[in-house]
Design an enzyme around this catalytic site. Structure first.
Site, mmCIF file in Angstrom:
data_model
loop_
_atom_site.group_PDB
_atom_site.id
_atom_site.type_symbol
_atom_site.label_atom_id
_atom_site.label_comp_id
_atom_site.label_asym_id
_atom_site.label_seq_id
_atom_site.Cartn_x
_atom_site.Cartn_y
_atom_site.Cartn_z
ATOM 1 N N ASP A 201 0.833 -1.199 0.000
ATOM 2 C CA ASP A 201 0.000 0.000 0.000
ATOM 3 C C ASP A 201 0.871 1.254 0.000
ATOM 4 O OD1 ASP A 201 -2.679 1.260 0.376
ATOM 5 O OD2 ASP A 201 -1.770 1.957 2.243
ATOM 6 N N GLU A 260 1.531 -0.652 -5.099
ATOM 7 C CA GLU A 260 0.568 0.394 -5.413
ATOM 8 C C GLU A 260 1.372 1.692 -5.441
ATOM 9 O OE1 GLU A 260 -3.247 2.884 -3.705
ATOM 10 O OE2 GLU A 260 -1.578 2.274 -2.447
#
Length: 506
Positions: A201, A260
């Site tokens: 993330d 990401e």
């Protein structure tokens, strides 16, 4: 389970755990419900699943505010439930990727409580980014939260702490040795349990520019992925990933990590997938591209070239838990079906988001009091946030909560989704589900790089091995090229390819 760089060509299915399947009837998706639905995913034909965070969390931001990285939140079950789910997935030859959230913790993490109690200048505060005011009463700089408002919150003792997202998500200081050691330990904890990889993330976060300089520009989220920002995509992140890659490579079974990451150019994004760093990075340029032949071809070419430059596979994605569902973005189920065949014909890995194989649209009319996304609350209700793509899945028409929960409970309200339910689509040849299932089956036979063919204006036409993919993005039907039809996103009348239709040919 064979392990020869499986991730280079895999179809990976994202599961937003809270909205996938409820196994205990409380209206919240959980690991028990997920385990029970694994046969559906095997039958659909995916190679791996990626789970959004299921760790202990106050759920300020859907679990991306982690209070304990080594335990399961009671909302989702227990570590034993996780282990049982993982074993069941592996028994079905489905690999499991879990989220890791390294840019920030929850404000309820033990480290942050210790930092607040310890006071300015303490070793505990050095694990986070605390700073004094730049001038009386003013934050240290002009950085803005991705969720709206400023990225600093003042503590009672007068210092400010950085949170590039919600105040409940304080940013970690990755110059601190404790932080680096802790996350290497967390990686090993889950690798030891048998996970096959990690989705990282905010992989472009963590490292901030020296001195924390101001941006000098309002509406900074508009610069994300377009212009350099002092708090994202700093060169120092690559040192972190080189250390992580050594850990991943030390385990058997071809473990992987996908970033990401938002970067200002495809070439900067490619740095995250250098041979000694992460294995993949999400291709958000493709997700953001409009339904235009010229735009899509340009994006595909740029992304393939950038990935090829470092020997990495390209990834393709149309929807995820942070973006409006692509049926709604494109404004047409027909376009969404054609876009799916385009994506699944491209070389590399494909990421699917739960429910896209059912053709689910974005839920645009959620009641205000049901919305939980911090984007909605921090914008004062001017931005609807991301709850519309997180509504629990419809499994069975005619059952309470469409089979999501046996009790009819659902943490977000579901619209009338009888016709979208998986039970209503399975074994219906014209359904979204049948299209995805057949495309995923055939996709396994595709080999080789992409080679563009001569085509009319506003038509995409390329070969991959013995398969030809043709997509008509024009406003009129075009002649169907010679070849036997393998799969089409819609009807093909009179030997033509209608607008907003894709076909695979041998």
């Amino acid at each position: 389970m064979p392990s020869s760089h499986w991730w280079r060509t895999a179809a990976i299915y994202e599961i937003y755990v809270r909205s996938f399947a409820d196994g205990n009837g409380d209206g919240e998706g959980d690991l028990i419900g997920l385990r029970e639905r694994l046969p559906y995913l095997r039958e659909l034909g995916v190679d791996a699943i990626w789970l959004t965070p299921f760790y202990r969390s106050p759920m300020v931001d859907g679990g991306y505010d982690v209070a304990d990285y080594r335990d399961v939140d009671p909302l989702f079950g227990t570590l034993a439930d996780f282990d049982a789910m993982l074993a069941a997935a592996h028994a079905l030859d489905i690999r499991v990727i879990v989220d890791i959230v390294p840019n920030h913790t929850s404000s309820q993490h033990a480290w942050f409580a210790e930092a607040l109690a310890a006071g300015p200048g303490s070793l505990a505060r050095d694990r986070y980014i605390f700073r004094p005011s730049s001038s009386p009463g003013e934050p240290p700089n002009d950085w803005e939260s991705i969720f709206g408002g400023r990225a600093w919150t003042r503590t009672p003792d007068g210092e400010w702490y950085l949170h590039l997202f919600d105040p409940g998500q304080p940013d970690l200081n990755w110059d601190n040795a404790d932080v680096r050691a802790e996350f290497e330990s967390v990686l090993r904890f889950w690798l030891d349990r048998g996970v096959d990889g990690f989705r990282v993330d905010v992989a472009h976060g963590m490292v901030k520019a020296a001195g924390l300089p101001s941006v000098g520009h309002p509406q900074q989220i508009g610069l994300l992925g377009r212009e350099p920002l002092p708090y994202f995509d700093q060169d120092g992140v690559h040192e972190i990933y080189r250390a992580w890659r050594k850990i991943l490579d030390s385990y058997p079974g071809d473990r992987m990590a996908v970033a990401e990451a938002w970067a200002s150019t495809p070439l900067r994004l490619a740095r995250y997938v250098a041979p000694d760093e992460l294995h993949q990075a999400f291709n958000f340029d493709f997700l953001a591209a409009p339904w235009s032949a010229a735009e899509l071809r340009s994006t595909i070419d740029a992304c393939v070239e950038a990935a090829d430059s470092v020997g990495a596979p390209t990834t393709w994605v149309l929807s995820n838990h942070d973006k409006a569902r692509h049926v709604t973005r494109f404004g047409s189920p027909e376009i969404a079906r054609a876009a799916a065949l385009l994506m699944l014909a491209l070389p590399g890995a494909a990421y699917l988001y739960q429910g896209e194989e059912l053709g689910l649209p974005e839920v645009l009319d959620l009641p205000d009091d049901a919305r939980q996304d911090p984007v909605w609350h921090r914008s004062g209700g001017t931005d609807p946030g991301r709850d519309g793509c997180r509504v629990p899945l419809p499994w069975t028409a005619g059952e309470p909560a469409y089979g999501f929960s046996t009790t009819g409970r659902s943490w977000l309200p579901q619209p009338d989704w009888s016709s979208f339910a998986a039970s209503a689509q399975q074994d219906v040849p014209s359904s979204f589900h049948s299209l995805y299932r057949e495309a995923l089956r055939l996709r396994r036979t595709f080999t080789g790089p992409l080679t563009w063919q001569e085509s009319p204006a506003d038509v995409l036409d390329f070969m991959r091995g013995g398969v030809r993919c043709v997509v008509n993005l024009s406003g009129a039907a075009v002649p169907l090229p010679l070849g036997s039809v393998v799969l089409a996103s819609g009807d093909l009348p009179d030997g033509t390819l209608p607008p907003d239709t894709a076909v695979w040919l041998h």
